[in-house]
Enzyme design. Sequence first.
Site, PDB file in Angstrom:
ATOM      1  N   SER A  95     -11.955 -22.697  -5.462  1.00 42.41           N
ATOM      2  CA  SER A  95     -10.715 -22.460  -4.724  1.00 42.41           C
ATOM      3  C   SER A  95      -9.653 -23.522  -4.958  1.00 42.41           C
ATOM      4  O   SER A  95      -8.575 -23.451  -4.391  1.00 42.41           O
ATOM      5  CB  SER A  95     -11.020 -22.373  -3.225  1.00 42.41           C
ATOM      6  OG  SER A  95     -11.562 -23.609  -2.769  1.00 42.41           O
ATOM      7  N   GLY A  96      -9.950 -24.541  -5.774  1.00 36.80           N
ATOM      8  CA  GLY A  96      -8.990 -25.611  -6.000  1.00 36.80           C
ATOM      9  C   GLY A  96      -9.204 -26.823  -5.126  1.00 36.80           C
ATOM     10  O   GLY A  96      -8.373 -27.725  -5.082  1.00 36.80           O
ATOM     11  N   LEU A  97     -10.336 -26.876  -4.416  1.00 40.53           N
ATOM     12  CA  LEU A  97     -10.666 -28.013  -3.556  1.00 40.53           C
ATOM     13  C   LEU A  97     -11.728 -28.904  -4.193  1.00 40.53           C
ATOM     14  O   LEU A  97     -12.316 -29.735  -3.535  1.00 40.53           O
ATOM     15  CB  LEU A  97     -11.157 -27.517  -2.190  1.00 40.53           C
ATOM     16  CG  LEU A  97     -10.173 -26.646  -1.408  1.00 40.53           C
ATOM     17  CD1 LEU A  97     -10.826 -26.095  -0.143  1.00 40.53           C
ATOM     18  CD2 LEU A  97      -8.907 -27.425  -1.064  1.00 40.53           C
ATOM     19  N   SER A  98     -11.959 -28.709  -5.482  1.00 39.23           N
ATOM     20  CA  SER A  98     -12.913 -29.481  -6.267  1.00 39.23           C
ATOM     21  C   SER A  98     -14.353 -29.273  -5.841  1.00 39.23           C
ATOM     22  O   SER A  98     -15.124 -30.217  -5.697  1.00 39.23           O
ATOM     23  CB  SER A  98     -12.578 -30.970  -6.239  1.00 39.23           C
ATOM     24  OG  SER A  98     -13.274 -31.645  -7.258  1.00 39.23           O
ATOM     25  N   SER A  99     -14.718 -28.013  -5.659  1.00 38.69           N
ATOM     26  CA  SER A  99     -16.117 -27.697  -5.356  1.00 38.69           C
ATOM     27  C   SER A  99     -17.024 -28.081  -6.515  1.00 38.69           C
ATOM     28  O   SER A  99     -18.208 -28.408  -6.309  1.00 38.69           O
ATOM     29  CB  SER A  99     -16.264 -26.211  -5.035  1.00 38.69           C
ATOM     30  OG  SER A  99     -15.820 -25.402  -6.110  1.00 38.69           O
ATOM     31  N   SER A 100     -16.506 -28.071  -7.736  1.00 38.25           N
ATOM     32  CA  SER A 100     -17.331 -28.423  -8.899  1.00 38.25           C
ATOM     33  C   SER A 100     -17.740 -29.889  -8.867  1.00 38.25           C
ATOM     34  O   SER A 100     -18.915 -30.226  -9.070  1.00 38.25           O
ATOM     35  CB  SER A 100     -16.603 -28.093 -10.200  1.00 38.25           C
ATOM     36  OG  SER A 100     -15.361 -28.768 -10.267  1.00 38.25           O
ATOM     37  N   ALA A 101     -16.790 -30.780  -8.627  1.00 41.45           N
ATOM     38  CA  ALA A 101     -17.139 -32.202  -8.514  1.00 41.45           C
ATOM     39  C   ALA A 101     -18.005 -32.446  -7.288  1.00 41.45           C
ATOM     40  O   ALA A 101     -18.914 -33.286  -7.311  1.00 41.45           O
ATOM     41  CB  ALA A 101     -15.878 -33.053  -8.454  1.00 41.45           C
ATOM     42  N   ASP A 144     -10.989 -36.194  -8.862  1.00 41.05           N
ATOM     43  CA  ASP A 144     -11.941 -35.503  -7.996  1.00 41.05           C
ATOM     44  C   ASP A 144     -13.120 -36.391  -7.594  1.00 41.05           C
ATOM     45  O   ASP A 144     -13.379 -36.555  -6.391  1.00 41.05           O
ATOM     46  CB  ASP A 144     -12.433 -34.224  -8.674  1.00 41.05           C
ATOM     47  CG  ASP A 144     -11.314 -33.231  -8.917  1.00 41.05           C
ATOM     48  OD1 ASP A 144     -10.230 -33.394  -8.330  1.00 41.05           O
ATOM     49  OD2 ASP A 144     -11.527 -32.294  -9.702  1.00 41.05           O
TER      50      ASP A 144
END
Length: 360
Positions: A95-101, A144
Amino acid sequence: MKSIFSPYRICPIGAHVDHQGGMVLGRTLNIGTTLDYEPLDSNEIRITSDQFGEAIFFIDEIDHAHWVRYAQAAANVLNPKRGMKAYVYGSLIGSGLSSSASVGLAYLKALADVNDIELTAKQLVQLDFQLEHDQLGLQNGLLDPMAIVYGKKDALLLMDTVTGSVIPIFDPPSSDAAWIVAYSGISRELTKSGFNVRVAECHDAAALLKDGAHILGDVPRELFEEKKNTLPENLRKRSTHFFTETERVRQGAELWQGANLAQFGQLMNQSCESSIRNYESGSDVLIQLHEIASSTTGIYGSRFSGGGFGGCVVALAERDLAQSTCEEITSRFSAIHPELRSKIFVAEMGDGISSLGDRS
């Protein structure tokens, strides 16, 4: 079973500059990734996701198309001997909240723990950078992981992505600020968006502006002003965004320290406008959401969160009006896009990544 909480982050000002050596502003939310884990006496890793199901792999494997790739990449950069069994929970993925990091850091911290590997905060940041950059091919910077590792509930962080230094700018005791996260209902994957193309254009611009320069942070502002008209239009736009955005970060740090929310919000709007016009990111839907948010009563300013190719808009709001503002943004956006499962809410701030101890 032990547990780790790894928060999501917002970046009010500092879009698309961390991979070019620019200063950035960021802070962490009280929502994010929760990882429950326990060691295994083998090199097998078993991950169960509340959204994606179960995956089992060995430490040296990686599948770039699989949802478990962040756990695989974490194992590859850490090179542990012992595997683990883990359960991962999270919302607003992509969503652009850096869930990946957020999830990558959680995997790193858990694998380090079950292998008795001591990691400093700086090492954790660098390992997450390697995870996404070297293993998964995202041309990212340090924004991030730095925000997620060093986050403070009551402070905006001024982060130097070259030296790794972090300066907390604490919220004024009587702050009228509230943060709103407006999720468009459209997720994105940065490695499949225009993100890497833009980063490559920044590198090209730096090389043309100064011999031997690899990032725009290597180029003095005066040299850019002198030579900008010699650049191709797309590279001139990317460079213009970098130099104006890094100046907005400097101004924003001063304004936050002085509790000047109105002008800080104006800088957020200017940041988003530059992201659209100069960096040429942002989908039509996300631009509409930004325009709705910024024109709603009680909002100081807003901008895309993350890469800007989908996901969220983050807005700075008057605290007393924040809830009613969310309802108005929801109503206006849903009237245009009833097909999207948008989610707009007042976000509470939280601290950086932390171990929650034994939850068994």
